[in-house]
Design a protein around this motif. Structure first.
Motif, PDB file in Angstrom:
ATOM      1  N   LEU A 309       0.827  -1.203   0.000  1.00  0.00           N
ATOM      2  CA  LEU A 309       0.000   0.000   0.000  1.00  0.00           C
ATOM      3  C   LEU A 309       0.862   1.254   0.000  1.00  0.00           C
ATOM      4  O   LEU A 309       0.641   2.182  -0.786  1.00  0.00           O
ATOM      5  CB  LEU A 309      -0.902   0.010   1.240  1.00  0.00           C
ATOM      6  CG  LEU A 309      -2.293  -0.583   1.138  1.00  0.00           C
ATOM      7  CD1 LEU A 309      -2.908  -0.665   2.531  1.00  0.00           C
ATOM      8  CD2 LEU A 309      -3.163   0.252   0.230  1.00  0.00           C
ATOM      9  N   ALA A 312       2.729   1.826  -3.344  1.00  0.00           N
ATOM     10  CA  ALA A 312       1.898   2.355  -4.429  1.00  0.00           C
ATOM     11  C   ALA A 312       1.624   3.842  -4.241  1.00  0.00           C
ATOM     12  O   ALA A 312       1.764   4.647  -5.177  1.00  0.00           O
ATOM     13  CB  ALA A 312       0.592   1.568  -4.506  1.00  0.00           C
ATOM     14  N   ARG A 313       1.209   4.223  -3.042  1.00  0.00           N
ATOM     15  CA  ARG A 313       0.856   5.625  -2.810  1.00  0.00           C
ATOM     16  C   ARG A 313       2.069   6.530  -2.979  1.00  0.00           C
ATOM     17  O   ARG A 313       1.998   7.589  -3.611  1.00  0.00           O
ATOM     18  CB  ARG A 313       0.267   5.794  -1.416  1.00  0.00           C
ATOM     19  CG  ARG A 313      -0.215   7.208  -1.136  1.00  0.00           C
ATOM     20  CD  ARG A 313      -0.734   7.354   0.277  1.00  0.00           C
ATOM     21  NE  ARG A 313       0.293   7.105   1.274  1.00  0.00           N
ATOM     22  CZ  ARG A 313       1.199   8.014   1.649  1.00  0.00           C
ATOM     23  NH1 ARG A 313       1.203   9.211   1.084  1.00  0.00           N
ATOM     24  NH2 ARG A 313       2.089   7.718   2.559  1.00  0.00           N
ATOM     25  N   GLN A 316       3.153   7.003  -6.652  1.00  0.00           N
ATOM     26  CA  GLN A 316       2.262   7.879  -7.404  1.00  0.00           C
ATOM     27  C   GLN A 316       2.435   9.337  -6.990  1.00  0.00           C
ATOM     28  O   GLN A 316       2.466  10.233  -7.842  1.00  0.00           O
ATOM     29  CB  GLN A 316       0.820   7.414  -7.211  1.00  0.00           C
ATOM     30  CG  GLN A 316       0.542   6.079  -7.903  1.00  0.00           C
ATOM     31  CD  GLN A 316      -0.809   5.493  -7.575  1.00  0.00           C
ATOM     32  OE1 GLN A 316      -1.562   6.048  -6.784  1.00  0.00           O
ATOM     33  NE2 GLN A 316      -1.132   4.361  -8.180  1.00  0.00           N
ATOM     34  N   SER A 362      -1.221   0.758  -7.810  1.00  0.00           N
ATOM     35  CA  SER A 362      -2.328   0.560  -6.882  1.00  0.00           C
ATOM     36  C   SER A 362      -3.311  -0.490  -7.384  1.00  0.00           C
ATOM     37  O   SER A 362      -4.348  -0.715  -6.753  1.00  0.00           O
ATOM     38  CB  SER A 362      -3.065   1.887  -6.650  1.00  0.00           C
ATOM     39  OG  SER A 362      -3.407   2.497  -7.880  1.00  0.00           O
ATOM     40  N   THR A 367      -5.362  -4.762  -5.428  1.00  0.00           N
ATOM     41  CA  THR A 367      -5.721  -3.348  -5.437  1.00  0.00           C
ATOM     42  C   THR A 367      -5.588  -2.747  -4.048  1.00  0.00           C
ATOM     43  O   THR A 367      -5.699  -3.444  -3.036  1.00  0.00           O
ATOM     44  CB  THR A 367      -7.161  -3.151  -5.929  1.00  0.00           C
ATOM     45  OG1 THR A 367      -8.059  -3.740  -4.974  1.00  0.00           O
ATOM     46  CG2 THR A 367      -7.382  -3.786  -7.282  1.00  0.00           C
ATOM     47  N   SER A 368      -5.370  -1.444  -4.010  1.00  0.00           N
ATOM     48  CA  SER A 368      -5.218  -0.782  -2.706  1.00  0.00           C
ATOM     49  C   SER A 368      -6.468  -0.940  -1.851  1.00  0.00           C
ATOM     50  O   SER A 368      -6.375  -1.042  -0.623  1.00  0.00           O
ATOM     51  CB  SER A 368      -4.893   0.700  -2.916  1.00  0.00           C
ATOM     52  OG  SER A 368      -3.602   0.852  -3.474  1.00  0.00           O
TER      53      SER A 368
END
Length: 399
Positions: A309, A312-313, A316, A362, A367-368
């Protein structure tokens, strides 16, 4: 040197590395021959059993081997290229494979002679993977597979795939799934490229039409594929989000370098945002070190979902800030043609590529939104979300 876990020491491993290099000089030994010899010496992944590339040693001692071989200039197995095999297939084969499967598959997997891919996600079963509809019908000692998989990285390069398919539609969706090893060169396997937002096609959709898989290539018991898949998924999230990076490594290092070298781009607002992301990236890096220490003690748990998690964040947000910092220059990168890259490169390409490619972080590997549920329920102990379809037969689910 004894290979009992209690007697494998750092000094003993250094002696074993020196012996390997003496018998197979780095300068004169072909790369593949050296990698095979390293595997046979138990220095591939030291925590694996003897005979399977390891010595039954603590996982934490792998860093000793890697450091010694690095200092000797020894070749590695290009881990980024074969990450699916190393990070997902190998621990699943080790945990659930037969002795014959382990012996046949692990050595060429580790040396990179055979690339692996993952046939899990489907057009109608992405986030809800357990709803998958690919069927496996038994025909004597063979399973006949029909269905479609999607978002399959490296399928165009792979010899083998880890595959889950439904073997009993009368059971609820998490049951009645079995886990197989699919030969990607078999008749009935069709790989088609999927062009992504970057303009490239690093992954694929895979059509399976009457593909025959021997029962000897099943992992785990019939109907227990979801249990086996959990091992793959937990390791996948660690592989994606828990890789070791140095301080100011990865994408935060790229934007920090631009900031230092291009003072004309700086503004106060961007400076404050960069500082905040730098601190978060460093916190995530240190959390990753703690996660790897936990891994040294056993199997990965749901904590890997939290790392993925964060990965990914941060990717981005950092890539977005980099594009904003560079302005029009940040929108460009060198090749918009349809390419078939062998690996994802988050740091060696241009900012525009990183910004677009990070959008997939994500989604891939869970998926997140799904990972947030896992963290909430399995790490924080919060109540589970209502799941009205959990006990319904798969065949009765609305689709």
């Amino acid at each position: 040197m004894s290979t009992d876990t209690e007697q494998v020491t750092a000094d003993g491993l250094r002696d074993r590395v020196r012996q390997l290099v003496a018998e197979h000089p780095v300068a004169t030994t072909a790369r593949l021959d050296f990698l095979r010899a390293r595997f046979d010496a138990g220095l591939a992944w030291v925590h694996y059993p003897v005979g399977l590339g390891g010595l039954g040693a603590p996982r934490s001692l792998q860093s000793v081997v890697d450091a010694e071989l690095g200092a000797a200039g020894a070749p590695d197995n290009d881990p980024r290229r074969i990450g699916i095999g190393l990070g997902m297939a190998a621990p699943t084969i080790l945990g659930f494979g037969t002795d014959e499967q382990r012996t046949r598959l692990l050595r060429p997997l580790w040396t990179g002679e055979e690339v692996w891919c993952q046939l899990f996600s489907e057009p109608g079963a992405g986030s809800d993977l357990a709803a998958l509809g690919t069927r496996a019908a038994r025909d004597g000692d063979t399973w006949v597979i029909d269905g479609q998989k999607v978002w399959t990285s490296s399928a165009h390069l792979a010899r083998w795939a880890i595959l889950i398919a439904r073997t009993d539609p009368d059971l609820p969706k998490h049951r009645g799934i079995s886990y197989f090893i699919c030969d990607m060169t078999d008749p009935g396997v069709e790989v088609r490229p999927l062009r992504q937002i970057t303009g490239e096609a690093e992954f694929n959709e895979v059509f399976l039409t009457g593909v025959r898989i021997p029962d000897s290539r099943r992992l785990g018991e019939v109907g227990e594929g979801w249990k086996v898949a959990q091992t793959t998924l937990m390791n996948e999230r660690v592989a994606i989000g828990g890789g070791r990076v140095p301080r100011e490594g990865g994408m935060i290092g790229r934007i920090a370098t631009v900031w230092r070298e291009r003072p004309e781009l700086r503004t106060h607002d961007l400076h404050q945002r960069l500082l905040g992301l730098w601190v978060e990236a460093e916190a995530a890096r240190l959390a990753g070190e703690r996660l790897r220490q936990q891994l040294a003690m056993g199997q990965p748990g749901p904590e890997g979902s939290a790392m993925k998690l964060a990965f990914a964040r941060l990717n981005q947000e950092i890539s977005g800030l980099e594009v904003e910092l560079l302005g029009e220059e940040g929108l460009l990168y060198d090749d918009w043609t349809l390419r078939r890259p062998e690996l994802v490169d988050f740091t060696g390409r241009e900012a525009g590529y990183r910004y677009l490619r990070a959008k997939g972080n994500s989604i891939e590997g869970g998926t997140s939104e799904v990972l947030l549920n896992i963290v909430a329920e399995r790490v924080l102990g919060l109540p589970s979300e209502p799941r009205t379809d959990k006990d319904l037969p798969w065949k009765d689910l609305p689709r």
